[in-house]
Design an enzyme around this catalytic site. Structure first.
Site, mmCIF file in Angstrom:
data_model
loop_
_atom_site.group_PDB
_atom_site.id
_atom_site.type_symbol
_atom_site.label_atom_id
_atom_site.label_comp_id
_atom_site.label_asym_id
_atom_site.label_seq_id
_atom_site.Cartn_x
_atom_site.Cartn_y
_atom_site.Cartn_z
ATOM 1 N N ASP A 1 -1.559 -36.908 -45.440
ATOM 2 C CA ASP A 1 -2.832 -36.294 -45.870
ATOM 3 C C ASP A 1 -2.978 -35.579 -47.220
ATOM 4 O OD1 ASP A 1 -4.259 -37.405 -43.577
ATOM 5 O OD2 ASP A 1 -3.837 -35.695 -42.263
ATOM 6 N N ARG B 1 1.980 -42.697 -36.646
ATOM 7 C CA ARG B 1 2.555 -42.203 -35.373
ATOM 8 C C ARG B 1 0.961 -41.815 -34.645
ATOM 9 N NH1 ARG B 1 5.902 -36.632 -35.289
ATOM 10 N NH2 ARG B 1 3.915 -35.798 -36.078
ATOM 11 N N ASP C 1 0.868 -32.231 -42.947
ATOM 12 C CA ASP C 1 0.829 -33.825 -42.898
ATOM 13 C C ASP C 1 0.915 -34.424 -44.373
ATOM 14 O OD1 ASP C 1 -0.558 -36.006 -40.710
ATOM 15 O OD2 ASP C 1 -0.209 -36.383 -42.844
ATOM 16 N N THR D 1 0.887 -39.602 -27.988
ATOM 17 C CA THR D 1 2.232 -39.949 -27.585
ATOM 18 C C THR D 1 3.354 -39.681 -28.503
ATOM 19 O OG1 THR D 1 2.455 -41.977 -28.386
ATOM 20 C CG2 THR D 1 1.317 -41.852 -26.260
#
Ligand SMILES: O=P(O)(O)OC[C@H]1O[C@H](OP(=O)(O)OP(=O)(O)O)[C@H](O)[C@@H]1O
Ligand SMILES: O=c1cc[nH]c(=O)[nH]1
Ligand SMILES: [Mg+2]
Length: 212
Positions: free
Chosen positions: A203, A104, A200, A108
Protein backbone atom coordinates in the site's frame (compact mmCIF):
# COMPACT_ATOMS: atom_id res chain seq x y z
CA UNK A 1 19.15 -23.65 10.71
CA UNK A 2 19.72 -22.27 7.22
CA UNK A 3 21.74 -19.25 6.20
CA UNK A 4 20.52 -15.83 7.37
CA UNK A 5 22.28 -12.53 6.76
CA UNK A 6 20.95 -9.48 8.59
CA UNK A 7 22.53 -6.24 7.44
CA UNK A 8 24.21 -4.01 9.97
CA UNK A 9 25.22 -1.06 7.86
CA UNK A 10 24.79 2.66 8.58
CA UNK A 11 23.28 3.39 5.15
CA UNK A 12 20.68 0.66 5.56
CA UNK A 13 19.72 1.69 9.11
CA UNK A 14 19.46 5.32 7.97
CA UNK A 15 17.22 4.52 5.01
CA UNK A 16 14.96 2.14 6.97
CA UNK A 17 14.26 4.89 9.50
CA UNK A 18 12.50 6.81 6.70
CA UNK A 19 10.51 3.74 5.62
CA UNK A 20 9.26 3.31 9.18
CA UNK A 21 8.22 6.97 9.42
CA UNK A 22 4.49 7.19 8.72
CA UNK A 23 4.92 10.70 7.29
CA UNK A 24 7.16 9.47 4.44
CA UNK A 25 5.30 9.99 1.16
CA UNK A 26 4.69 7.26 -1.41
CA UNK A 27 7.26 8.62 -3.93
CA UNK A 28 9.89 8.87 -1.19
CA UNK A 29 8.99 5.43 0.16
CA UNK A 30 9.30 3.85 -3.28
CA UNK A 31 12.63 5.54 -3.91
CA UNK A 32 14.09 4.41 -0.57
CA UNK A 33 12.88 0.81 -1.00
CA UNK A 34 14.80 0.72 -4.28
CA UNK A 35 17.91 2.27 -2.72
CA UNK A 36 17.91 -0.39 0.01
CA UNK A 37 17.31 -3.10 -2.59
CA UNK A 38 20.34 -1.89 -4.53
CA UNK A 39 22.55 -2.10 -1.45
CA UNK A 40 21.20 -5.57 -0.69
CA UNK A 41 21.93 -6.71 -4.25
CA UNK A 42 25.55 -5.63 -3.84
CA UNK A 43 25.98 -7.86 -0.78
CA UNK A 44 23.94 -10.78 -2.11
CA UNK A 45 26.07 -10.90 -5.26
CA UNK A 46 29.32 -11.12 -3.28
CA UNK A 47 29.85 -14.83 -4.10
CA UNK A 48 28.40 -14.91 -7.61
CA UNK A 49 30.45 -17.06 -9.98
CA UNK A 50 32.38 -15.31 -12.72
CA UNK A 51 33.46 -16.40 -16.18
CA UNK A 52 36.64 -15.24 -17.87
CA UNK A 53 36.35 -13.25 -21.08
CA UNK A 54 38.85 -11.59 -23.39
CA UNK A 55 38.49 -7.82 -23.82
CA UNK A 56 40.29 -5.36 -26.11
CA UNK A 57 41.04 -2.21 -24.17
CA UNK A 58 42.20 0.82 -26.19
CA UNK A 59 45.74 -0.32 -25.29
CA UNK A 60 45.88 -4.10 -25.04
CA UNK A 61 44.12 -7.44 -25.00
CA UNK A 62 43.31 -8.62 -21.50
CA UNK A 63 41.38 -11.26 -19.60
CA UNK A 64 38.44 -9.93 -17.56
CA UNK A 65 35.82 -11.49 -15.31
CA UNK A 66 32.11 -11.19 -15.98
CA UNK A 67 28.93 -12.65 -14.57
CA UNK A 68 27.70 -15.51 -16.74
CA UNK A 69 24.78 -14.69 -19.07
CA UNK A 70 21.34 -15.78 -17.85
CA UNK A 71 22.77 -16.65 -14.45
CA UNK A 72 20.33 -14.66 -12.29
CA UNK A 73 16.53 -14.62 -12.22
CA UNK A 74 14.82 -12.02 -10.05
CA UNK A 75 11.37 -13.01 -8.80
CA UNK A 76 9.37 -10.24 -7.11
CA UNK A 77 6.30 -11.40 -5.17
CA UNK A 78 3.49 -9.07 -6.31
CA UNK A 79 2.70 -6.51 -5.40
CA UNK A 80 5.19 -5.27 -2.82
CA UNK A 81 8.17 -7.18 -4.23
CA UNK A 82 7.95 -5.04 -7.37
CA UNK A 83 9.11 -2.15 -5.21
CA UNK A 84 12.55 -3.81 -4.88
CA UNK A 85 12.91 -4.78 -8.52
CA UNK A 86 14.43 -1.62 -9.99
CA UNK A 87 17.10 -1.50 -7.28
CA UNK A 88 18.17 -5.06 -8.11
CA UNK A 89 17.99 -4.41 -11.85
CA UNK A 90 20.16 -1.32 -11.46
CA UNK A 91 22.97 -3.56 -10.17
CA UNK A 92 22.08 -6.70 -12.20
CA UNK A 93 20.70 -5.32 -15.48
CA UNK A 94 20.98 -8.62 -17.37
CA UNK A 95 18.92 -10.61 -14.89
CA UNK A 96 15.67 -12.09 -16.20
CA UNK A 97 12.53 -11.43 -14.20
CA UNK A 98 9.85 -13.92 -13.18
CA UNK A 99 6.69 -12.87 -11.37
CA UNK A 100 4.66 -14.53 -8.64
CA UNK A 101 1.37 -12.91 -7.65
CA UNK A 102 0.30 -13.57 -4.08
CA UNK A 103 -2.01 -11.85 -1.62
CA UNK A 104 -2.28 -12.76 2.02
CA UNK A 105 -5.85 -13.47 3.15
CA UNK A 106 -6.53 -10.79 5.75
CA UNK A 107 -8.51 -13.15 8.04
CA UNK A 108 -6.58 -16.42 7.82
CA UNK A 109 -3.17 -14.80 6.98
CA UNK A 110 -2.73 -17.63 4.47
CA UNK A 111 -1.12 -16.68 1.12
CA UNK A 112 -3.38 -16.90 -1.94
CA UNK A 113 -1.41 -17.19 -5.20
CA UNK A 114 -3.04 -15.56 -8.26
CA UNK A 115 -0.37 -15.33 -10.99
CA UNK A 116 2.96 -16.72 -12.10
CA UNK A 117 5.28 -16.32 -15.08
CA UNK A 118 8.85 -17.61 -14.91
CA UNK A 119 11.65 -17.77 -17.48
CA UNK A 120 12.57 -21.31 -18.57
CA UNK A 121 16.14 -21.03 -17.28
CA UNK A 122 14.89 -20.70 -13.68
CA UNK A 123 16.12 -24.31 -13.40
CA UNK A 124 19.78 -23.32 -13.92
CA UNK A 125 19.86 -19.79 -12.55
CA UNK A 126 20.44 -18.29 -9.15
CA UNK A 127 16.89 -17.23 -8.24
CA UNK A 128 16.51 -14.19 -5.98
CA UNK A 129 12.99 -13.81 -4.55
CA UNK A 130 12.10 -10.22 -3.66
CA UNK A 131 9.51 -9.19 -1.08
CA UNK A 132 10.02 -6.35 1.41
CA UNK A 133 8.13 -8.14 4.21
CA UNK A 134 8.77 -11.58 5.77
CA UNK A 135 6.02 -11.69 8.41
CA UNK A 136 4.59 -15.15 9.20
CA UNK A 137 6.69 -16.55 6.36
CA UNK A 138 3.65 -18.08 4.64
CA UNK A 139 4.00 -16.10 1.40
CA UNK A 140 7.76 -16.74 1.20
CA UNK A 141 7.31 -20.50 1.72
CA UNK A 142 4.50 -20.69 -0.83
CA UNK A 143 6.60 -18.83 -3.41
CA UNK A 144 9.66 -21.02 -2.73
CA UNK A 145 7.53 -24.21 -2.92
CA UNK A 146 6.30 -23.06 -6.32
CA UNK A 147 9.79 -22.17 -7.57
CA UNK A 148 11.09 -25.59 -6.54
CA UNK A 149 8.11 -27.28 -8.22
CA UNK A 150 9.26 -25.52 -11.42
CA UNK A 151 12.80 -26.87 -11.03
CA UNK A 152 14.61 -24.01 -9.24
CA UNK A 153 17.41 -25.32 -7.02
CA UNK A 154 19.50 -22.27 -6.13
CA UNK A 155 17.29 -19.80 -4.24
CA UNK A 156 17.89 -16.66 -2.17
CA UNK A 157 15.09 -14.75 -0.43
CA UNK A 158 15.59 -11.00 0.11
CA UNK A 159 13.33 -8.94 2.40
CA UNK A 160 13.70 -5.54 3.98
CA UNK A 161 11.99 -6.40 7.29
CA UNK A 162 11.50 -9.84 8.78
CA UNK A 163 10.72 -11.60 12.05
CA UNK A 164 12.08 -14.67 13.85
CA UNK A 165 8.77 -16.39 13.12
CA UNK A 166 9.15 -15.82 9.38
CA UNK A 167 12.78 -16.85 9.38
CA UNK A 168 12.04 -20.03 11.31
CA UNK A 169 9.23 -21.01 8.97
CA UNK A 170 11.38 -20.54 5.86
CA UNK A 171 14.43 -22.28 7.31
CA UNK A 172 12.40 -25.27 8.56
CA UNK A 173 10.66 -25.79 5.22
CA UNK A 174 13.63 -24.80 3.04
CA UNK A 175 16.98 -25.15 4.87
CA UNK A 176 18.81 -24.73 1.54
CA UNK A 177 17.42 -21.22 0.90
CA UNK A 178 19.58 -18.25 1.89
CA UNK A 179 17.66 -15.41 3.55
CA UNK A 180 18.82 -11.78 3.59
CA UNK A 181 17.02 -9.23 5.79
CA UNK A 182 17.87 -5.55 5.88
CA UNK A 183 16.66 -5.47 9.51
CA UNK A 184 14.84 -7.86 11.87
CA UNK A 185 11.89 -6.72 13.98
CA UNK A 186 10.74 -8.22 17.29
CA UNK A 187 7.06 -9.15 16.86
CA UNK A 188 3.96 -9.64 14.76
CA UNK A 189 0.68 -8.16 15.97
CA UNK A 190 -2.68 -10.00 16.02
CA UNK A 191 -3.30 -8.95 12.38
CA UNK A 192 0.00 -10.44 11.22
CA UNK A 193 1.71 -7.05 10.82
CA UNK A 194 5.36 -6.63 11.71
CA UNK A 195 5.83 -4.31 14.73
CA UNK A 196 7.22 -1.68 14.81
CA UNK A 197 7.49 -2.40 11.07
CA UNK A 198 6.53 0.06 8.38
CA UNK A 199 2.87 -0.76 7.78
CA UNK A 200 1.60 -2.36 4.60
CA UNK A 201 4.53 -2.22 2.20
CA UNK A 202 2.41 -2.76 -0.94
CA UNK A 203 0.00 0.00 0.00
CA UNK A 204 2.81 2.43 0.78
CA UNK A 205 4.69 1.63 -2.45
CA UNK A 206 1.63 1.93 -4.68
CA UNK A 207 -0.33 4.62 -2.84
CA UNK A 208 -3.29 2.38 -1.97
CA UNK A 209 -3.34 2.99 1.78
CA UNK A 210 -6.94 4.21 1.39
CA UNK A 211 -8.11 1.28 -0.82
CA UNK A 212 -11.11 -0.93 0.15
O1 LIG B 1 4.96 -13.48 5.64
P1 LIG B 1 3.51 -13.32 5.40
O2 LIG B 1 2.70 -13.42 6.67
O3 LIG B 1 2.97 -14.23 4.34
O4 LIG B 1 3.27 -11.81 4.95
C1 LIG B 1 4.08 -11.17 4.04
C2 LIG B 1 3.34 -10.88 2.76
O5 LIG B 1 2.33 -9.89 2.99
C3 LIG B 1 2.53 -8.80 2.10
O6 LIG B 1 1.85 -8.93 0.91
P2 LIG B 1 0.28 -8.65 0.77
O7 LIG B 1 -0.51 -9.90 0.99
O8 LIG B 1 -0.08 -7.48 1.61
O9 LIG B 1 0.13 -8.30 -0.76
P3 LIG B 1 0.55 -6.97 -1.55
O10 LIG B 1 2.01 -7.09 -1.80
O11 LIG B 1 -0.28 -7.04 -2.79
O12 LIG B 1 0.20 -5.78 -0.70
C4 LIG B 1 4.03 -8.83 1.88
O13 LIG B 1 4.43 -8.09 0.76
C5 LIG B 1 4.31 -10.30 1.77
O14 LIG B 1 4.09 -10.82 0.48
O1 LIG C 1 3.84 -5.73 8.43
C1 LIG C 1 3.51 -6.27 7.36
C2 LIG C 1 3.22 -7.64 7.27
C3 LIG C 1 2.89 -8.15 6.06
N1 LIG C 1 2.83 -7.33 4.99
C4 LIG C 1 3.11 -6.02 5.07
O2 LIG C 1 3.07 -5.31 4.05
N2 LIG C 1 3.45 -5.50 6.26
MG1 LIG D 1 0.14 -5.57 1.17
Amino acid sequence: MGFTHIFDHPLIHHKISFLRDKTTSTPQFRQIVNEIAMLMAYEISRDFPLVTTTVETPLATTECKRLAERSVVLVPILRAGLGMLEGFQFVLPSASVGHIGMARNEETLEPEPYYHKLPGHVTEAHVIVLDPMLATGGSACNAIDFLKSQGATDITFAAILGTDQGLQKVHEAHPDVRVYLAEKDPVLNEHGYIVPGLGDAGDRIFGTVDAD
